[in-house]
Design an enzyme around this catalytic site. Structure first.
Site, PDB file in Angstrom:
ATOM      1  N   ALA A   1      54.061 -26.640   9.888  1.00 13.00           N
ATOM      2  CA  ALA A   1      53.396 -25.938  10.994  1.00 13.00           C
ATOM      3  C   ALA A   1      54.373 -25.493  12.074  1.00 13.00           C
ATOM      4  O   ALA A   1      53.978 -24.834  13.031  1.00 13.00           O
ATOM      5  CB  ALA A   1      52.316 -26.832  11.604  1.00 13.00           C
TER       6      ALA A   1
ATOM      7  N   LYS B   1      55.484 -18.343  17.429  1.00 13.71           N
ATOM      8  CA  LYS B   1      54.273 -17.569  17.128  1.00 13.71           C
ATOM      9  C   LYS B   1      53.873 -16.582  18.223  1.00 13.71           C
ATOM     10  O   LYS B   1      52.893 -15.854  18.063  1.00 13.71           O
ATOM     11  CB  LYS B   1      53.111 -18.531  16.874  1.00 13.71           C
ATOM     12  CG  LYS B   1      52.761 -19.398  18.081  1.00 13.71           C
ATOM     13  CD  LYS B   1      51.614 -20.340  17.771  1.00 13.71           C
ATOM     14  CE  LYS B   1      51.246 -21.152  19.000  1.00 13.71           C
ATOM     15  NZ  LYS B   1      50.125 -22.061  18.743  1.00 13.71           N
TER      16      LYS B   1
ATOM     17  N   LYS C   1      48.688 -12.174  11.104  1.00 10.17           N
ATOM     18  CA  LYS C   1      49.637 -11.153  11.559  1.00 10.17           C
ATOM     19  C   LYS C   1      50.700 -10.846  10.505  1.00 10.17           C
ATOM     20  O   LYS C   1      51.510  -9.925  10.671  1.00 10.17           O
ATOM     21  CB  LYS C   1      50.289 -11.606  12.868  1.00 10.17           C
ATOM     22  CG  LYS C   1      49.285 -11.679  14.019  1.00 10.17           C
ATOM     23  CD  LYS C   1      49.870 -12.287  15.256  1.00 10.17           C
ATOM     24  CE  LYS C   1      48.848 -12.290  16.394  1.00 10.17           C
ATOM     25  NZ  LYS C   1      47.630 -13.085  16.074  1.00 10.17           N
TER      26      LYS C   1
ATOM     27  N   ASN D   1      43.732 -16.137  15.201  1.00  3.42           N
ATOM     28  CA  ASN D   1      43.975 -16.831  16.467  1.00  3.42           C
ATOM     29  C   ASN D   1      43.191 -18.137  16.522  1.00  3.42           C
ATOM     30  O   ASN D   1      42.067 -18.229  16.036  1.00  3.42           O
ATOM     31  CB  ASN D   1      43.553 -15.939  17.632  1.00  3.42           C
ATOM     32  CG  ASN D   1      44.410 -14.694  17.712  1.00  3.42           C
ATOM     33  OD1 ASN D   1      45.420 -14.665  18.399  1.00  3.42           O
ATOM     34  ND2 ASN D   1      44.022 -13.642  16.993  1.00  3.42           N
TER      35      ASN D   1
ATOM     36  N   LEU E   1      41.525 -20.964  18.937  1.00  9.21           N
ATOM     37  CA  LEU E   1      41.065 -21.181  20.303  1.00  9.21           C
ATOM     38  C   LEU E   1      41.718 -22.400  20.918  1.00  9.21           C
ATOM     39  O   LEU E   1      41.688 -23.487  20.344  1.00  9.21           O
ATOM     40  CB  LEU E   1      39.547 -21.381  20.318  1.00  9.21           C
ATOM     41  CG  LEU E   1      38.699 -20.134  20.075  1.00  9.21           C
ATOM     42  CD1 LEU E   1      37.243 -20.531  19.933  1.00  9.21           C
ATOM     43  CD2 LEU E   1      38.863 -19.132  21.201  1.00  9.21           C
ATOM     44  N   GLY E   2      42.317 -22.230  22.077  1.00  7.55           N
ATOM     45  CA  GLY E   2      42.886 -23.354  22.800  1.00  7.55           C
ATOM     46  C   GLY E   2      44.292 -23.724  22.405  1.00  7.55           C
ATOM     47  O   GLY E   2      44.886 -24.623  22.993  1.00  7.55           O
ATOM     48  N   SER E   3      44.867 -23.049  21.394  1.00  9.28           N
ATOM     49  CA  SER E   3      46.240 -23.381  21.011  1.00  9.28           C
ATOM     50  C   SER E   3      47.207 -22.845  22.056  1.00  9.28           C
ATOM     51  O   SER E   3      46.886 -21.956  22.839  1.00  9.28           O
ATOM     52  CB  SER E   3      46.568 -22.788  19.641  1.00  9.28           C
ATOM     53  OG  SER E   3      46.524 -21.372  19.684  1.00  9.28           O
TER      54      SER E   3
ATOM     55  N   THR F   1      44.059  -6.624  27.434  1.00  6.89           N
ATOM     56  CA  THR F   1      44.960  -5.516  27.105  1.00  6.89           C
ATOM     57  C   THR F   1      44.224  -4.197  26.881  1.00  6.89           C
ATOM     58  O   THR F   1      44.656  -3.147  27.347  1.00  6.89           O
ATOM     59  CB  THR F   1      45.776  -5.849  25.847  1.00  6.89           C
ATOM     60  OG1 THR F   1      44.876  -6.269  24.809  1.00  6.89           O
ATOM     61  CG2 THR F   1      46.764  -6.965  26.130  1.00  6.89           C
TER      62      THR F   1
END
Length: 606
Positions: A359, A363, A405, A442, A444-446, A467
């Protein structure tokens, strides 16, 4: 009042009630039973008194807090009175004394009425006069089932919470206009706004544990119309194990509104390759890495090795796991940089892991656009070092945590993650280790995600910066992503790219609006500002190329792809001549490399 005084008071009161009930019954039924036999009367009263006190003690009637009395306490009174009356009858039969069924029934009814009434009148008096006077906030409870009733009782019995239940909401038409504990069921979830206004509601508590995500979304949308603070009751399992109390309501979080149901794991297949084995996690101190560690520990590995570059983050996850698993799992914190090939070899040789979760990665998309060399060093060389070490020392399974991505990447971060996938796929062709990659969007919260940024901006009074109004992203919670990574490892045959089904993409603008309202503000108070698309960002992300699309998952929420790696020489050239590239040339090279290779991916349904 202390326990002894309380017990003596209740015992004395009950003794008076017993004698009163016996005498009243005998004299009331004198026309039927004749002139009472005083010896019989004294015998009945004495036996009844002794037996009642005995059974009252058995059913703890003198040890209960009657200010919180409920149907359970009433059952105790019924049992004690019934058994004591039956005991009188049994004694009379043994002594061949006259039995008057009508008198016994009347005694039973009077005792139940008077003893029960004395106890429940104390509760009414306590609730009316003894509870502290304070400004109580009026609560609307969404859900009039068992959970909602539990919440209402908790609020009624705990005035220190400063919350009082004013009304229920429930979608069962059969419950409309009924009352629970004196609280009306005022309408369905479609009527939340008007009920909140009618009853002058200050707080809304959602108390339906069985709610699906889309149902919670619908209810929250109705609650948000009221501008009233909305909370949700804790999970029942957390209440049962004592982790929290019913009254510890939590805020509705963005993860609650994702609109996707949790995935059930195949416990047996995961246990087979994790339980009693040695697991190693790189990036163990990061958001995803640390959650993978938590999830892996639930399957009782023999040992877990926590590898990370930052000593503070590794220390934190090490301490957390030791507090829960120190007696059952060997936990080894290791400081090491994945870019250090020799260090990775040392770690693998010492611990010989059966499964490796990789991991560790850079990023952050805009940062990597400015630092392509560091992105390649960490994401490509780091992956290569850990993967080859796992191969050399015989790891059974290697799982690379990748990203959406990596699909048709327009940025350096995505390109380097795709090259990392290619590196392990090449290794999979010649290794006994099963190398696989897992892509998701994505989290959440990372760290580095938009959620912490939005929260900081809201705390600072706004505005929240988005954005572009049309930008969308796939989102998943950290625990969900980590569980699916572990599940993918159990499905590995070697060389696959697993893709997690992220559900429907979410507009970033909608996420920002939800966070603002969840934080108790209006859009007007905080505001939203459009900042423009940043370097390397896409308007939308993809989980699969168009020629990878396969509607049949190998496992719920997990799709599988496999690539043919022709012309791997381009990756080899990058690795061998890395230091000869300038920053700009390196950026152009990795993007060209992966976008040429992307078209060669194909999905194989299994």
């Amino acid at each position: 009042m202390n326990y002894r005084k309380r017990m003596l008071l209740l015992a004395g009161l009950d003794s008076i009630i017993v004698f009163f009930a016996v005498n009243l019954s005998y004299y009331h039924l004198r026309p039927v039973a004749g002139t009472p036999n005083y010896e019989n009367l004294v015998l009945s009263a004495s036996v009844l008194l002794v037996s009642y006190h005995f059974f009252a003690s058995c059913f703890l009637l003198y040890s209960k807090a009657w200010e919180y009395a409920s149907i359970l306490e009433m059952k105790g009174i019924l049992y004690a009175v019934t058994l004591s009356v039956l005991a009188v009858g049994a004694v009379k039969i043994m002594m061949q004394a006259t039995i008057y069924p009508g008198i016994m029934l009347t005694v039973w009814m009077l005792m139940v009425l008077l003893i029960g009434g004395s106890r429940f009148s104390w509760r009414l008096y306590h609730n009316r006069y003894i509870k502290p006077k304070q400004d109580m906030k009026r609560v609307l409870i969404v859900g009039a089932g068992q959970a909602g009733t539990l919440v209402a009782r908790q609020l009624l019995n705990n005035p220190e919470l400063q919350l009082v239940p004013a009304a229920f909401i429930d979608d069962d038409p059969g419950k409309y206009k009924l009352h629970i504990m004196g609280i009306p069921i005022a309408g369905s979830t479609d009527h939340i706004a008007e009920v909140a206004e009618k009853f002058k509601i200050d707080n809304i508590v959602i108390a339906i544990p069985s709610l699906r995500k889309h149902e919670l979304n619908t209810i929250y949308a109705e609650c948000s119309k009221t501008k009233v603070k909305t909370q949700i009751m804790p999970k029942i399992e957390d209440v049962m194990i004592g982790k929290v109390t019913v009254g510890q309501f939590r805020e509705v979080g963005v993860e609650d509104l994702l609109g996707r149901e949790p995935v059930e794991l195949d416990i047996d297949s995961i246990s087979e390759y994790v339980s009693c084995k040695i697991a190693l996690v790189t990036g163990a101190g990061g958001s995803i890495g640390s959650e993978i560690c938590r999830q892996v520990c639930k399957f009782s590995p023999k040992k877990i090795v926590l590898v990370g570059h930052g000593e503070n983050s590794i220390y934190q996850i090490d301490m957390e796991l030791r507090n829960k698993y120190a007696k059952s799992i060997e936990i080894v914190p290791v400081i090491g940089d994945v870019q250090d090939r020799d260090r990775m070899m040392e770690i693998m040789e010492e611990h010989r892991p059966n499964v490796v979760y990789h991991a560790a990665a850079h990023k952050h998309v805009p940062l990597m656009e400015y630092n392509p060399r560091e992105a390649v060093k960490n994401n490509v060389f780091g992956t290569k070092n850990v993967a080859e070490a796992a191969d050399v020392f015989g790891a059974g399974t290697f799982v690379l945590v990748s990203t959406d991505k990596a699909v048709n990447p327009t940025n350096v971060m995505g390109a380097t993650k795709r090259i990392a996938e290619m590196v392990i796929q090449q290794l999979a062709q010649q290794s006994e280790t099963k190398f696989v990659a897992v892509r998701f969007g994505n989290v959440l919260g990372s760290r580095g995600s938009v959620i912490p940024l939005f929260k900081r901006q809201i705390q600072n009074g706004g505005p929240v910066t988005v954005t572009h109004p049309e930008m969308t992203r796939y989102f998943m919670t950290i625990p969900e992503a980590s569980r699916l990574v572990i599940q993918a490892g159990s499905l590995a045959k070697g060389g696959e790219v697993f893709v997690l089904d992220m559900g429907e993409p979410v507009k970033i603008i909608d996420l920002a609006k939800n966070l603002i309202t969840l934080s108790g503000y209006t859009l007007e108070e905080i505001g939203i500002k459009y900042s423009g698309i940043r370097p390397g960002e896409k308007m939308f992300e993809e989980l699969l190329n168009e020629n990878e699309v396969n509607d049949v998952p190998i496992y719920p929420k997990i799709l599988i792809g496999k690539s043919s790696l022709s012309n791997y020489e381009m990756v080899t050239n990058l690795i061998n001549n890395f230091h000869s590239f300038s920053e700009n040339d390196l950026k152009d090279y990795v993007l060209t490399l992966v976008n040429n290779r992307a078209k060669q991916l194909s999905v194989i349904g299994k």
